[in-house]
Design an enzyme around this catalytic site. Sequence first.
Site, PDB file in Angstrom:
ATOM      1  N   HIS A 377      36.404  46.215  42.080  1.00 40.20           N
ATOM      2  CA  HIS A 377      37.784  45.872  42.313  1.00 40.20           C
ATOM      3  C   HIS A 377      37.578  44.785  43.449  1.00 40.20           C
ATOM      4  O   HIS A 377      36.830  44.746  44.295  1.00 40.20           O
ATOM      5  CB  HIS A 377      38.578  46.959  42.916  1.00 40.20           C
ATOM      6  N   ASP A 434      41.313  52.062  36.228  1.00 42.46           N
ATOM      7  CA  ASP A 434      41.276  52.263  34.916  1.00 42.46           C
ATOM      8  C   ASP A 434      40.108  53.120  34.281  1.00 42.46           C
ATOM      9  O   ASP A 434      39.996  53.180  33.035  1.00 42.46           O
ATOM     10  CB  ASP A 434      40.927  50.815  34.318  1.00 42.46           C
TER      11      ASP A 434
HETATM   12  N1  ACO Z   1      29.911  46.102  36.510  1.00 41.75           N
HETATM   13  C1  ACO Z   1      28.846  45.417  37.040  1.00 41.75           C
HETATM   14  N2  ACO Z   1      28.645  44.481  38.014  1.00 41.75           N
HETATM   15  C2  ACO Z   1      29.995  44.141  38.536  1.00 41.75           C
HETATM   16  C3  ACO Z   1      30.891  44.962  38.168  1.00 41.75           C
HETATM   17  C4  ACO Z   1      30.972  45.618  37.246  1.00 41.75           C
HETATM   18  N3  ACO Z   1      32.174  46.397  36.881  1.00 41.75           N
HETATM   19  N4  ACO Z   1      31.874  44.625  39.106  1.00 41.75           N
HETATM   20  C5  ACO Z   1      31.490  43.546  39.943  1.00 41.75           C
HETATM   21  N5  ACO Z   1      30.136  43.604  39.628  1.00 41.75           N
HETATM   22  C6  ACO Z   1      29.088  42.849  40.446  1.00 41.75           C
HETATM   23  C7  ACO Z   1      29.254  41.314  39.936  1.00 41.75           C
HETATM   24  O1  ACO Z   1      28.232  40.869  38.802  1.00 41.75           O
HETATM   25  C8  ACO Z   1      28.759  40.401  41.327  1.00 41.75           C
HETATM   26  O2  ACO Z   1      27.369  40.666  41.211  1.00 41.75           O
HETATM   27  P1  ACO Z   1      26.419  39.470  41.990  1.00 41.75           P
HETATM   28  O3  ACO Z   1      26.685  39.420  43.413  1.00 41.75           O
HETATM   29  O4  ACO Z   1      24.906  39.982  41.746  1.00 41.75           O
HETATM   30  O5  ACO Z   1      26.749  38.205  41.128  1.00 41.75           O
HETATM   31  C9  ACO Z   1      29.191  41.442  42.415  1.00 41.75           C
HETATM   32  O6  ACO Z   1      29.360  42.712  41.796  1.00 41.75           O
HETATM   33  C10 ACO Z   1      30.739  40.912  42.883  1.00 41.75           C
HETATM   34  O7  ACO Z   1      31.494  40.984  41.922  1.00 41.75           O
HETATM   35  P2  ACO Z   1      32.774  40.036  41.750  1.00 41.75           P
HETATM   36  O8  ACO Z   1      32.902  39.698  39.976  1.00 41.75           O
HETATM   37  O9  ACO Z   1      32.435  38.664  42.513  1.00 41.75           O
HETATM   38  O10 ACO Z   1      33.652  40.666  42.199  1.00 41.75           O
HETATM   39  P3  ACO Z   1      35.351  40.252  41.985  1.00 41.75           P
HETATM   40  O11 ACO Z   1      36.165  41.044  43.405  1.00 41.75           O
HETATM   41  O12 ACO Z   1      35.406  39.012  41.898  1.00 41.75           O
HETATM   42  O13 ACO Z   1      35.777  41.011  40.503  1.00 41.75           O
HETATM   43  C11 ACO Z   1      36.519  42.582  39.047  1.00 41.75           C
HETATM   44  C12 ACO Z   1      36.572  42.102  40.746  1.00 41.75           C
HETATM   45  C13 ACO Z   1      37.098  41.752  38.256  1.00 41.75           C
HETATM   46  C14 ACO Z   1      37.466  43.697  38.915  1.00 41.75           C
HETATM   47  C15 ACO Z   1      35.311  43.036  38.736  1.00 41.75           C
HETATM   48  O14 ACO Z   1      34.497  44.376  39.535  1.00 41.75           O
HETATM   49  C16 ACO Z   1      35.129  43.657  37.316  1.00 41.75           C
HETATM   50  O15 ACO Z   1      34.918  42.831  36.385  1.00 41.75           O
HETATM   51  N6  ACO Z   1      35.238  44.902  37.114  1.00 41.75           N
HETATM   52  C17 ACO Z   1      35.276  45.362  35.731  1.00 41.75           C
HETATM   53  C18 ACO Z   1      36.620  45.047  35.063  1.00 41.75           C
HETATM   54  C19 ACO Z   1      37.666  46.174  35.566  1.00 41.75           C
HETATM   55  O16 ACO Z   1      37.302  47.281  35.714  1.00 41.75           O
HETATM   56  N7  ACO Z   1      38.881  45.516  35.942  1.00 41.75           N
HETATM   57  C20 ACO Z   1      39.987  46.206  36.589  1.00 41.75           C
HETATM   58  C21 ACO Z   1      40.136  46.028  37.789  1.00 41.75           C
HETATM   59  S1  ACO Z   1      41.431  47.095  38.559  1.00 41.75           S
HETATM   60  C22 ACO Z   1      42.667  46.455  37.778  1.00 41.75           C
HETATM   61  O17 ACO Z   1      43.058  45.373  37.836  1.00 41.75           O
HETATM   62  C23 ACO Z   1      43.864  47.518  37.683  1.00 41.75           C
END
Ligand code: ACO
Length: 496
Positions: A377, A434
Site C-alpha cells: 500500500h 483487498d
Molecule cells: N507484490 C510484490 N512486490 C511489491 C508489491 C506486491 N504487491 N507491492 C510493492 N512491491 C514492491 C515493488 O516491486 C517495489 O520493489 P523494489 O523496491 O524492489 O522496486 C517495492 O515493493 C515498493 O513498491 P512501489 O510499487 O514503489 O510502492 P507504491 O507505493 O508505489 O505502490 C501499490 C503501492 C500500488 C499498492 C503496490 O503495493 C501494488 O501494486 N500492490 C498490489 C496491488 C494492490 O493490492 N493494490 C491495492 C492497493 S489498496 C487500494 O487501493 C484499495
Amino acid sequence: MGASFGGVICTRPGLLGCKSTVFGQPSERVSTVGPHSWHPRSRKAAGASAPVVDELGDQKSQGGAVSDAGTQNDKATLSVGGTTAEFPVLRGTDGIPSIDIASLTKQTGHTTLDYGFVNTASTKSAITYIDGDQGILRYRGYPIEQLAKNSTYLEVAWLLIYGELPSASELASFDERIRRHTLLHEDLKRFFSSLPPTAHPMSVLSAATAALSTYYESESDPHNPEHVELNTVRMLAKLPVIAAYAHKKSIGQAFLYPDNSLGFVDNFLKLNFGVLSEIYEVNPVMTKALDLLLMLHADHEQNASTSTVRLVGSTGANQFASISAGIQALSGPLHGGANEAVLQMLGRIRDSGESVERFVERVKNKEDGVKLMGFGHRVYKNYDPRAKLVKEAADEVLEALGVSDPLLDLAKELEQIALEDDYFKERRLYPNVDFYTGVIYKAMGFPTRMFTVLFAIGRLPGWLAQWREAITDPQTKIGRPQQLYTGAAERNYPGV
Ligand code: ACO
C-alpha cells in the site's frame, strides 16, 4: 523545526470545538441564501457558512469542516540558483507537517517534481486520518475498529458527509430520504440494454452514473447547496440500484424495482439476488457482512480515486461527473480493481497446481511483472487495519453461510509465507483491504467482476464528503499540475 502551533481558526462549524453558525430557522429554505452564496469566493466575502436546510427541514453543515489548523509558526528555507526562499511549515491536527510551497515558483523560479505525489499534500482535509506506519485509520476522529464494531454504513456515511455522528432522528430521516430516491428514470433503465452483455460492471457503473446527470441538468449547480444536498441523496440512493442492474445485465436476468420497505443493504442484496418469480428472503448474515465491508471502504483520504473526484470537482464539474470519473479511477488493478485481481490470482494458483512457495518466488523475481495482489500500500507500511477486520469477518461469514472455500485457505497460506519472507518484510508489504474481501463477496454469491463495484458503493460517501469539502474550501483552485518538459527544444518546421 520543533514549533508550537496554536490559534485554530474556525472556517466552518463542527470541528475542533468550533461553534456552528446557525443560519435561520429549520423551516427556512436554502434559497434565501442565494444560489451562488456557496461559491468559495462568495463564501469568503460572506465570511460565514450556511448550514443546508433539506427537503424535510433538517439543518446540517455542508460537509463538515476544514479548519485552518495549518497555522504557520515555523519556516522552511530552500536555497536554489542563488536564491534563498522561506516557506511556512503547517501542522495539522495529527500526522506529519507540510511545507506550504504556494509561493515557490514566484520566489525561486522553480517547480517541484514528485511522481505519484508521494511527498505532496494536495489539500487540507478534516475527513479521514491515516497513520500508515502505525496502521491507524480514523473517520472524523473515530477509530475504524470502533466504528466497525458499533456503527453502520449509513451512520458512517452521515458522519463523513456532515462531520458529526447523526442523532437517532437525523439518521432515521436520512435513511428515509435515501429510500425515497432509489427509483431510476425508466429511460435510464433502457440505457443498460444499449451496452454489450460482456461489459464490465465497473464501466457500466461509471457510464450510467454519468448518464444519470442528464436527468438532473437543471439541478446540478455545484455551488447551489440545495442541488448538492439533493444530488448527495440521489447518488447514495441510486448508485446501488445502478450497480445491481449492471450485475443483473451481466447474468441476463430481469431488473427488479427497489423495495423501499427494506433497509439500504437488504434492498441492495434483493436487487442483486432476488428474482421476479420468487419471494426474496433477507439473510441477516449477508446484511451484517456487507454493511461492514461497505463501512470499511467508506473513505481513505486522498487516494487515487478520491483525488480524481476532487480534481474533476475543482473544474466546477457536478457530483455525477466527478463520481463517474472516480469510479473509472477506482477500476484499475493497482487500486480498487485489486480485489478482483486477488481472486483471479488465487484461482490461477489453484488451477495451475503451482505451490504457494513457487508463486512467491516468482513474485520476488518480479517475473513478468507478477505481483502479490492485495499486498502493499502506498500509505500503510504496517498491517492495513481494514484488512485485519476483513480477515476476522471472512472466517465468521463463511462459517455462518455454510461455505467452505479452499481459496480462503490458499490466501491464508500465501499471507503466512509472505509475512515471514525478507522480500516482503524489507519492503514493508502487508495485506491490504483487498486481500480478503473477494473471498467474502464470492461466498455471498457475487461474481468476481462485481467486486470493485461493491468497493465503489462503499467508497461513495467518502467521495461525496471529499467533493463537498473541496467545493466549500475557499482555498480550492482548479487542479492544474506543472511539468518538467523533456521534449524537443524549439526547431523549425522543415516541410513534409
Ligand atoms: N507484490 C510484490 N512486490 C511489491 C508489491 C506486491 N504487491 N507491492 C510493492 N512491491 C514492491 C515493488 O516491486 C517495489 O520493489 P523494489 O523496491 O524492489 O522496486 C517495492 O515493493 C515498493 O513498491 P512501489 O510499487 O514503489 O510502492 P507504491 O507505493 O508505489 O505502490 C501499490 C503501492 C500500488 C499498492 C503496490 O503495493 C501494488 O501494486 N500492490 C498490489 C496491488 C494492490 O493490492 N493494490 C491495492 C492497493 S489498496 C487500494 O487501493 C484499495
